[in-house]
Design a protein around this motif. Structure first.
Motif, mmCIF file in Angstrom:
data_model
loop_
_atom_site.group_PDB
_atom_site.id
_atom_site.type_symbol
_atom_site.label_atom_id
_atom_site.label_comp_id
_atom_site.label_asym_id
_atom_site.label_seq_id
_atom_site.Cartn_x
_atom_site.Cartn_y
_atom_site.Cartn_z
ATOM 1 N N GLY A 1 0.814 -1.197 0.000
ATOM 2 C CA GLY A 1 0.000 0.000 0.000
ATOM 3 C C GLY A 1 0.857 1.260 0.000
ATOM 4 N N GLY A 2 0.225 2.369 -0.367
ATOM 5 C CA GLY A 2 0.947 3.633 -0.360
ATOM 6 C C GLY A 2 0.246 4.698 -1.180
ATOM 7 N N LYS A 3 0.899 5.844 -1.304
ATOM 8 C CA LYS A 3 0.360 6.972 -2.053
ATOM 9 C C LYS A 3 0.956 6.982 -3.459
ATOM 10 N N SER B 1 2.481 8.298 -6.584
ATOM 11 C CA SER B 1 3.242 9.513 -6.896
ATOM 12 C C SER B 1 3.347 9.761 -8.399
ATOM 13 N N LEU C 1 4.581 4.284 -6.493
ATOM 14 C CA LEU C 1 4.174 4.772 -5.176
ATOM 15 C C LEU C 1 5.271 5.656 -4.599
ATOM 16 N N ASP C 2 4.899 6.496 -3.639
ATOM 17 C CA ASP C 2 5.890 7.306 -2.920
ATOM 18 C C ASP C 2 6.845 6.358 -2.195
ATOM 19 N N ASP D 1 8.478 5.792 2.484
ATOM 20 C CA ASP D 1 8.207 4.876 3.604
ATOM 21 C C ASP D 1 8.971 3.573 3.447
ATOM 22 N N GLN E 1 -3.633 9.504 -5.026
ATOM 23 C CA GLN E 1 -4.563 8.578 -4.396
ATOM 24 C C GLN E 1 -3.808 7.566 -3.551
ATOM 25 N N VAL E 2 -4.347 7.252 -2.387
ATOM 26 C CA VAL E 2 -3.758 6.242 -1.506
ATOM 27 C C VAL E 2 -4.452 4.909 -1.803
ATOM 28 N N VAL E 3 -3.651 3.912 -2.143
ATOM 29 C CA VAL E 3 -4.197 2.597 -2.497
ATOM 30 C C VAL E 3 -3.721 1.563 -1.501
ATOM 31 N N ALA E 4 -4.518 0.522 -1.348
ATOM 32 C CA ALA E 4 -4.147 -0.592 -0.471
ATOM 33 C C ALA E 4 -3.479 -1.685 -1.292
#
Length: 367
Positions: A66-68, A70, A89-90, A93, A186-189
């Motif tokens: 998961g993450g945001k 980018s 994703l960003d 993390d 958008q943040v996805v799982a």
């Protein structure tokens, strides 16, 4: 006085003369022409179902973590190659997590060196009889725990390193992006669908069957397919897949039709029509224009060969084909039915039977 009587007498005499000429009888209405046909075997019928050309393999793509989001690197309808990046994703993390695990690996390595040295020293002392067996066992257990800890953090490090690669979603094979469900920011799982890809290779036609007729179709059944872009040309195929349950919204059963020839020039999203022969399903069929209904009950107009008058005949019909309808009950093969203009006919009306070329038809049964 005769001047006043004469204007009245002349019209009256004219009316009486017309009545005498007609003998007081009304003219008989002329029988109207009616195009008639006889039912044909249902084996001549093909049922048609609309469909859409789809790829045989349409995997849904998702991030494994998961993450945001980018970056989004492709658009819907864009052709992609295997391993091509589609979105990112960003990574901040996962990079921090990797650094934390790397530090744990360094600490575990230092601890393992210490307990290994202690284990070696106690082994020597035990051989000389300078320490007890219980003391040596305690040091040995600490050493084995240090080894296990080292294996654990190294495995965690490998997982964290892999996750940094999971932050980039790549195409598993060549194909076309057929759906996109993500935007930048958008943040996805983990496992949430981001793209759907129509993989290169075999093409199929996606259709739906009505639930009242689903028992007539089987996997492997032969069909023919006509593409909207190539009307008049049919390609052979077969039913490859049939859904075991109806769609809860449409109450239809989804099916996939595969082409027998893999080189059929079918493009994604093209409209198609699937034709399925209805052999042995019903005994007879009539033109669709011969059927009418009242109060929800279907009927046809049958012509009496003896009097050329019409009789309304209720019938039970099957699924409609493109231009004909199968008749399950209520009609014999040697009867004549009106094939056009059925909405303006009435019971007992006399007609003049004609064929499609407007030639008179002698109403006799087929032998």
């Amino acid at each position: 006085m005769f001047r006043h009587v004469l204007p009245v007498a002349l019209p009256l005499a004219f009316i009486l003369s017309l009545t005498a000429c007609g003998n007081g009888e009304q003219a008989k209405p002329t029988a109207r022409p009616a195009m008639v046909v006889q039912p044909v075997p249902a084996g001549d019928i093909t049922e048609a179902y609309p469909g859409e050309v789809r790829a045989r393999h349409e995997p849904e793509l998702a991030f494994r973590i998961g993450g945001k989001v980018s970056k989004r690197l492709v658009e819907m309808g864009e052709r992609v190659k295997k391993d091509q990046p589609l979105a990112e994703l960003d990574p901040q993390d996962v990079r921090l997590q990797l650094e934390a695990i790397r530090a744990q690996v360094a600490a575990a390595e230092a601890n393992l060196q210490t307990v290994r040295s202690e284990y070696t020293r106690y082994r020597t002392l035990l051989d000389r009889g300078l320490v007890s067996r219980s003391q040596f066992d305690n040091v040995e257990n600490i050493y084995r725990a240090g080894e296990a800890r080292m294996k654990q953090v190294r495995a965690e490090y490998d997982v964290a390193r892999n996750q940094t690669g999971y932050a980039v979603l790549r195409a598993p094979q060549d194909g076309v992006i057929s759906a996109r469900r993500v935007e930048v920011g958008q943040v996805v799982a983990a496992g949430q669908t981001v793209f759907t890809i129509a993989a290169d290779g075999d093409r199929e036609v996606s259709i739906s069957f009505p639930e009242h007729a689903i028992e007539r179709f089987r996997i492997g059944e032969k069909v023919s397919v006509e593409l909207w872009s190539q009307q008049g040309r049919r390609f052979s195929g077969h039913i490859r897949e049939l859904a075991p349950a109806a769609d809860p919204q449409s109450r239809t059963f989804a099916a996939r039709v595969a082409f027998d020839d893999a080189k059929v020039p079918a493009e994604l999203g093209q409209s198609a029509r699937v034709y399925i022969q209805a052999n042995g399903v019903v005994p007879l069929s009539v033109p669709l224009s011969a059927l009418t209904a009242e109060g929800g009950k279907a009927y046809v107009w049958v012509v009496d060969p003896a009097t050329s008058t019409l009789k309304r005949r209720p019938v039970r019909v099957g699924p409609y084909a493109e231009d004909r309808v199968p008749v399950l009950e209520g009609l014999a093969a040697d009867e004549w039915v009106v094939a056009a203009g059925v909405q303006v006919l009435r019971e007992g009306q006399e007609v003049r039977p004609v064929d499609r070329e407007n030639r008179s038809v002698k109403l006799v049964a087929k032998e």
